[in-house]
Design an enzyme around this catalytic site. Structure first.
Site, PDB file in Angstrom:
ATOM      1  N   LYS A 124      23.944   6.582 -23.705  1.00  0.00           N
ATOM      2  CA  LYS A 124      24.372   5.868 -24.910  1.00  0.00           C
ATOM      3  C   LYS A 124      24.815   4.447 -24.565  1.00  0.00           C
ATOM      4  O   LYS A 124      24.552   3.501 -25.315  1.00  0.00           O
ATOM      5  CB  LYS A 124      25.503   6.620 -25.600  1.00  0.00           C
ATOM      6  CG  LYS A 124      26.036   5.936 -26.874  1.00  0.00           C
ATOM      7  CD  LYS A 124      24.943   5.754 -27.929  1.00  0.00           C
ATOM      8  CE  LYS A 124      25.456   4.984 -29.150  1.00  0.00           C
ATOM      9  NZ  LYS A 124      26.379   5.760 -29.980  1.00  0.00           N
TER      10      LYS A 124
ATOM     11  N   LYS B 129      33.769  -1.559 -29.228  1.00  0.00           N
ATOM     12  CA  LYS B 129      34.310  -0.485 -28.384  1.00  0.00           C
ATOM     13  C   LYS B 129      33.263   0.023 -27.416  1.00  0.00           C
ATOM     14  O   LYS B 129      33.537   0.238 -26.225  1.00  0.00           O
ATOM     15  CB  LYS B 129      34.836   0.642 -29.274  1.00  0.00           C
ATOM     16  CG  LYS B 129      35.351   1.860 -28.537  1.00  0.00           C
ATOM     17  CD  LYS B 129      34.327   2.967 -28.384  1.00  0.00           C
ATOM     18  CE  LYS B 129      33.849   3.519 -29.709  1.00  0.00           C
ATOM     19  NZ  LYS B 129      32.899   4.649 -29.512  1.00  0.00           N
TER      20      LYS B 129
END
Length: 319
Positions: free
Chosen positions: A195, A263
């Site tokens: 990811k 983030k």
């Protein structure tokens, strides 16, 4: 076969995913801090629990879909409370650790259960959580996703899975409900690394599209025609198609919020630091997102990174 499933985290992504599992006929126990997040899912037939531990007691498979590393550590282990801060470790942050752990998934988990974290969090902390669950006889899979709220709603997410191959094979029918492209990448943490790689590619492609449209505009060329031409060649991409149009329309209604992409890029940078890697392209994207969020635009879609680029080139002009 009907599975007894738990789902924790019913936000913009988690809610439609939970509803898809319900629609497929599975039993579902859920937990969320906000009643308004619970209501659409309980109205569809899910059972509400009063804590993550309660969900774990009711379910054989517990899914989590939360915002950040400390949230997952708090929900699963009762440690690392709150949001933000370092993603490199899990530890109790106040004197209420025993009570917090009693409410966490680990307090209710049973041998043979599987915890599936579909959040995007630190690979290092993912491995720590898996190690803490193992003595309780529970297996963990990290299974972050790409595809945004539309993919969550339509069950067309890309799912990147780390953890034991046997657990992945066991849960494959559930992943097929949630996503269209599901890949077992490797052992614990491999899904999160994948990811991070995804967010590097997405972030830099958004930045590239934004710069291309800035150049076209500055040169007095129609950006819409430039986008149309590029879509037919090697520069064509889903990001050029979707986010390029967002930039042209100045429409940044969120599908994936810039604050969440910020983030994710923080996780990329921390992981690169742990590995001793220099990733200058990713660092530039992270700084542009920092600028965007710092201006109060973290709730916009991450394609609004283009706004940071425009401001960078405004040279003091209002924008």
């Amino acid at each position: 076969m009907t599975a007894r499933i738990g789902f924790i985290g019913l936000g913009i992504m988690g809610r439609p995913m939970a509803l898809n599992l319900l629609a497929a006929g599975h039993e579902l126990s859920v937990y969320a801090r906000r009643t308004e997040a619970l209501t659409p899912v309980t109205d569809a037939g899910a059972r509400a629990c009063d804590s993550p531990a309660g969900v774990a007691r009711e379910a054989d498979i517990v899914f989590t879909m939360l915002a950040d590393t400390p949230d997952v550590a708090e929900v699963v282990l009762g440690t690392g409370g709150g949001t933000g801060g370092s993603t490199t470790g899990v530890s109790a942050s106040d004197g209420g650790g025993d009570d917090r752990r009693a409410r966490a998934v680990i307090a209710g988990i049973r041998p043979g259960s599987v915890v599936v974290d579909m959040s995007t969090i630190s690979p290092a902390v993912t491995r720590q959580i898996a190690a803490e669950l193992a003595p309780a006889g529970a297996t963990m899979l990290d299974a972050p996703v790409s595809g945004g709220d539309i993919g969550a709603r339509d069950g067309t997410l890309s799912i990147m899975v780390g953890g034991p191959a046997e657990a992945f094979a066991q849960l494959a029918p559930l992943f097929e409900i949630l996503g269209r492209h599901v890949v077992h990448v490797g052992e614990h943490g491999a899904g999160q690394i994948c990811k991070a790689c995804n967010q590097i590619v997405v972030g830099q492609t958004i930045a590239g599209v934004g710069e291309a449209l800035l150049l076209a505009e500055a040169a007095g060329v129609d950006g819409a025609r430039v986008r149309e031409a590029l879509l037919g060649g090697f520069a064509g991409s889903r990001i050029l198609e979707v986010h390029g149009q967002r930039m042209l329309d100045d429409n940044y209604t969120p599908g994936f919020k810039a604050a969440l992409h910020q983030k994710d890029m923080r996780i990329v940078q921390e992981t690169a630091h742990e590995l001793g890697l220099g990733l200058p392209g990713a660092a530039l994207v992270a700084q542009l997102l920092n600028t965007l969020v710092g201006r109060g635009d973290g709730g916009l879609d991450s394609a609004a990174l283009h706004l940071a680029q425009r401001r960078l080139n405004a040279q003091g002009e209002s924008s």
